[in-house]
Design a protein around this motif. Structure first.
Motif, PDB file in Angstrom:
ATOM      1  N   ASN A  55      -2.292  36.496  51.005  1.00  0.00           N
ATOM      2  CA  ASN A  55      -1.104  37.300  51.290  1.00  0.00           C
ATOM      3  C   ASN A  55       0.046  37.021  50.330  1.00  0.00           C
ATOM      4  OD1 ASN A  55      -2.302  38.531  53.550  1.00  0.00           O
ATOM      5  ND2 ASN A  55      -1.797  36.757  54.834  1.00  0.00           N
ATOM      6  N   ARG A  56      -0.222  36.240  49.299  1.00  0.00           N
ATOM      7  CA  ARG A  56       0.835  35.860  48.366  1.00  0.00           C
ATOM      8  C   ARG A  56       0.712  36.630  47.061  1.00  0.00           C
ATOM      9  NH1 ARG A  56       2.117  29.698  46.174  1.00  0.00           N
ATOM     10  NH2 ARG A  56       3.756  30.273  44.694  1.00  0.00           N
ATOM     11  N   ARG A  57       1.839  37.198  46.618  1.00  0.00           N
ATOM     12  CA  ARG A  57       1.882  37.902  45.338  1.00  0.00           C
ATOM     13  C   ARG A  57       2.870  37.195  44.430  1.00  0.00           C
ATOM     14  NH1 ARG A  57       5.140  42.606  43.707  1.00  0.00           N
ATOM     15  NH2 ARG A  57       4.138  43.696  41.985  1.00  0.00           N
ATOM     16  N   THR A  58       2.421  36.812  43.239  1.00  0.00           N
ATOM     17  CA  THR A  58       3.249  36.055  42.312  1.00  0.00           C
ATOM     18  C   THR A  58       3.206  36.722  40.950  1.00  0.00           C
ATOM     19  OG1 THR A  58       2.590  34.032  43.490  1.00  0.00           O
ATOM     20  CG2 THR A  58       3.727  33.763  41.392  1.00  0.00           C
ATOM     21  N   ARG A  59       4.374  36.789  40.319  1.00  0.00           N
ATOM     22  CA  ARG A  59       4.445  37.350  38.967  1.00  0.00           C
ATOM     23  C   ARG A  59       4.612  36.228  37.949  1.00  0.00           C
ATOM     24  NH1 ARG A  59       8.334  41.319  41.261  1.00  0.00           N
ATOM     25  NH2 ARG A  59       7.377  43.387  41.340  1.00  0.00           N
ATOM     26  N   TYR A  60       3.946  36.403  36.816  1.00  0.00           N
ATOM     27  CA  TYR A  60       4.040  35.451  35.713  1.00  0.00           C
ATOM     28  C   TYR A  60       4.360  36.218  34.437  1.00  0.00           C
ATOM     29  CZ  TYR A  60       1.536  32.436  38.975  1.00  0.00           C
ATOM     30  OH  TYR A  60       1.160  31.715  40.094  1.00  0.00           O
ATOM     31  N   GLN A  61       5.043  35.514  33.502  1.00  0.00           N
ATOM     32  CA  GLN A  61       5.258  36.145  32.200  1.00  0.00           C
ATOM     33  C   GLN A  61       4.460  35.413  31.136  1.00  0.00           C
ATOM     34  OE1 GLN A  61       8.828  35.980  29.752  1.00  0.00           O
ATOM     35  NE2 GLN A  61       9.705  34.385  31.065  1.00  0.00           N
ATOM     36  N   LEU A  62       4.047  36.183  30.153  1.00  0.00           N
ATOM     37  CA  LEU A  62       3.204  35.660  29.085  1.00  0.00           C
ATOM     38  C   LEU A  62       3.588  36.328  27.775  1.00  0.00           C
ATOM     39  CD1 LEU A  62       0.631  34.241  27.920  1.00  0.00           C
ATOM     40  CD2 LEU A  62      -0.654  36.248  28.693  1.00  0.00           C
ATOM     41  N   LEU A  63       3.730  35.524  26.733  1.00  0.00           N
ATOM     42  CA  LEU A  63       3.826  36.038  25.371  1.00  0.00           C
ATOM     43  C   LEU A  63       2.425  36.008  24.782  1.00  0.00           C
ATOM     44  CD1 LEU A  63       7.000  34.134  24.139  1.00  0.00           C
ATOM     45  CD2 LEU A  63       6.844  36.579  24.628  1.00  0.00           C
ATOM     46  N   ALA A  64       1.875  37.172  24.491  1.00  0.00           N
ATOM     47  CA  ALA A  64       0.507  37.246  23.971  1.00  0.00           C
ATOM     48  C   ALA A  64       0.536  37.553  22.482  1.00  0.00           C
ATOM     49  CB  ALA A  64      -0.296  38.309  24.715  1.00  0.00           C
ATOM     50  N   GLY A  65      -0.125  36.698  21.710  1.00  0.00           N
ATOM     51  CA  GLY A  65      -0.290  36.947  20.290  1.00  0.00           C
ATOM     52  C   GLY A  65      -1.596  37.675  20.045  1.00  0.00           C
TER      53      GLY A  65
END
Length: 452
Positions: A55-65
């Motif tokens: 039931n948990r929603r988490t956002r992450y950020q990523l710099l993709a090369g």
């Protein structure tokens, strides 16, 4: 492209130290946004990834090369390879480790650029040297920090919550007020999330010649443990008490500056009773999970009972929220406080909420106990060194509190009742944490219920 990328990210994310859902399967993964910062080869894209686990929603950020050929120096941050739009097969990797791409972040802040949904900002009346090359610090757990030369440190908030991060809010507020106890802010990056401006990163002055409080304290403890038996702590090499006093004074000054720069308030006796009931429930849950705490539950219970008996209001304000020796740096001039974001796993509203400044004081007191005792974990002479640990902790706790009072911090009368309850509440949290993650350290928080 996106289908293949989803699969790559689902496998890679769970292995990252900043991934909050370790030990649980990913039920669903979606890419909420994809912004191209640099085209070509190498290319740079910014991703916000949404992960659902139960039931948990988490956002992450990523710099993709993105590269057609991956240098050996980047093999350790490879995510995988997939077909990327019309550009053919590309290696996809964590670009935070690619200094040839992270200069784009400096250039964006220096110029105040907007790239798609990303807005780059610099603090007014500052100049950013965009020629600096970055290096990733490897010690962090929940974020990723890039050091640019010896000038800047950029913190990427890996786990995202919609809204302005408290660290950006507080650091810029204190710097504007002229505080000497924060590292100078230079810029930040933000985007829109759920209709709110959301902080992605903040860049500050890099304190290249400073020492962190935890390392300095451990050096002092080691010196004491290595000194001849019977030698008082104040005579052992590396005595930390003078620094603990200065840190207390700096902490009081920061609390005063926070009270001047941000709203303040009070909590009434009815609110204190509700807080006490919450502390008791947490204690009960902790005892159920860690039976060893049961023998000490009465100590915490008594402290909470005394707190519930308070019959006057308590002042509250913005505070640090996660204060310990690892969050402070000693420069040549004074102590500087870092990481005002609060506990990253907590909701943003809770991290921005007004609280008693004694919560920060309690956190630092617990940190002194940890510094004194953690070297005893699995130490063959732990029993004989126990008295020295108590001596070091008591001496530096007292010095910190004296400095806090000297700096104008309020600890008088019933404040001691609140401080005791907050400290034992923190120790209850630590008992559960150590039981789950570092069982050999469990004696450290348990000692909080017997040593004073």
């Amino acid at each position: 492209m996106t289908t293949a990328l989803h699969g790559l990210l689902a496998g890679w994310l769970t292995e990252q130290r900043w991934f909050a859902g370790k030990g649980h399967a990913i039920d669903d993964l979606s890419i909420d946004s994809l912004t191209e910062i640099r085209s070509g080869d190498p290319g740079l894209v910014h991703l916000i990834v949404s992960v659902r686990q139960a039931n948990r929603r988490t956002r992450y950020q990523l710099l993709a090369g993105l590269r057609t050929e991956l240098p050996d120096r980047l093999r350790h941050v490879l995510i995988g390879n997939c077909h990327w739009a019309d550009d053919g097969e590309r290696y996809v990797y964590d670009a935070a480790h690619d200094a040839s791409l992270t200069t784009d972040l400096l250039e964006g802040m220096a110029a105040g650029l907007r790239v798609g949904d990303l807005a780059f900002h610099h603090v007014p009346d500052t100049e950013i040297d965009a020629s600096q090359r970055s290096l990733v610090l490897t010690a962090e757990q929940s974020n990723t920090s890039l050091v640019y030369g010896d000038k800047y440190i950029l913190k990427l908030f890996r786990q995202l919550t919609a809204g302005v991060n408290p660290e950006l809010e507080i650091v810029t507020g204190l710097a504007t007020a002229g505080s000497a106890h924060v590292a100078r802010p230079y810029g930040w990056i933000e985007t829109g999330l759920d209709g709110e401006p959301t902080t992605l990163a903040i860049m500050q002055e890099f304190l290249s010649n400073a020492g962190d409080g935890w390392t300095m304290a451990l050096t002092s403890v080691r010196d004491l443990y290595a000194s001849p038996e019977g030698m008082p702590a104040e005579e052992a090499g590396g005595d930390f008490a003078a620094e603990a006093f200065r840190l207390g004074t700096a902490t009081a000054e920061v609390h005063r500056q926070l009270a001047e720069a941000f709203p303040t308030g009070t909590i009434e006796p009815s609110d204190i009773k509700q807080m006490t009931e919450l502390l008791r429930r947490r204690l009960d849950r902790a005892v159920a999970e860690v039976p060893a705490l049961g023998a000490h539950a009465d100590v915490a219970g008594h402290a909470f009972d005394r707190l519930a008996e308070l019959r006057h209001s308590v002042p509250v304000q913005r505070v640090h929220g996660d204060y310990h020796l690892g969050q402070v740096m000693r420069t040549l001039v004074d102590w500087v406080v870092l990481d005002f974001e609060g506990e990253p796993g907590q909701p943003l509203a809770e991290r921005r909420a007004l609280d008693s400044p004694l919560r920060d004081v309690a956190g630092m007191l617990r940190s002194f106990d940890y510094a004194a005792r953690h070297l005893l974990a699995d130490h063959p002479e732990a029993e004989s060194l126990e008295g020295r640990a108590l001596e070091w902790s008591a001496r530096n706790r007292a010095a910190f509190l004296a400095g806090y009072s000297e700096g104008g911090g309020r600890i008088r009368g019933d404040d001691a009742v609140l401080l005791r309850a907050l400290e034992l509440s923190k120790a209850v949290y630590e008992v559960v944490y150590e039981s789950r993650n570092r069982p050999s350290w469990l004696p450290i928080p348990l000692a909080a219920f017997t040593s004073r």
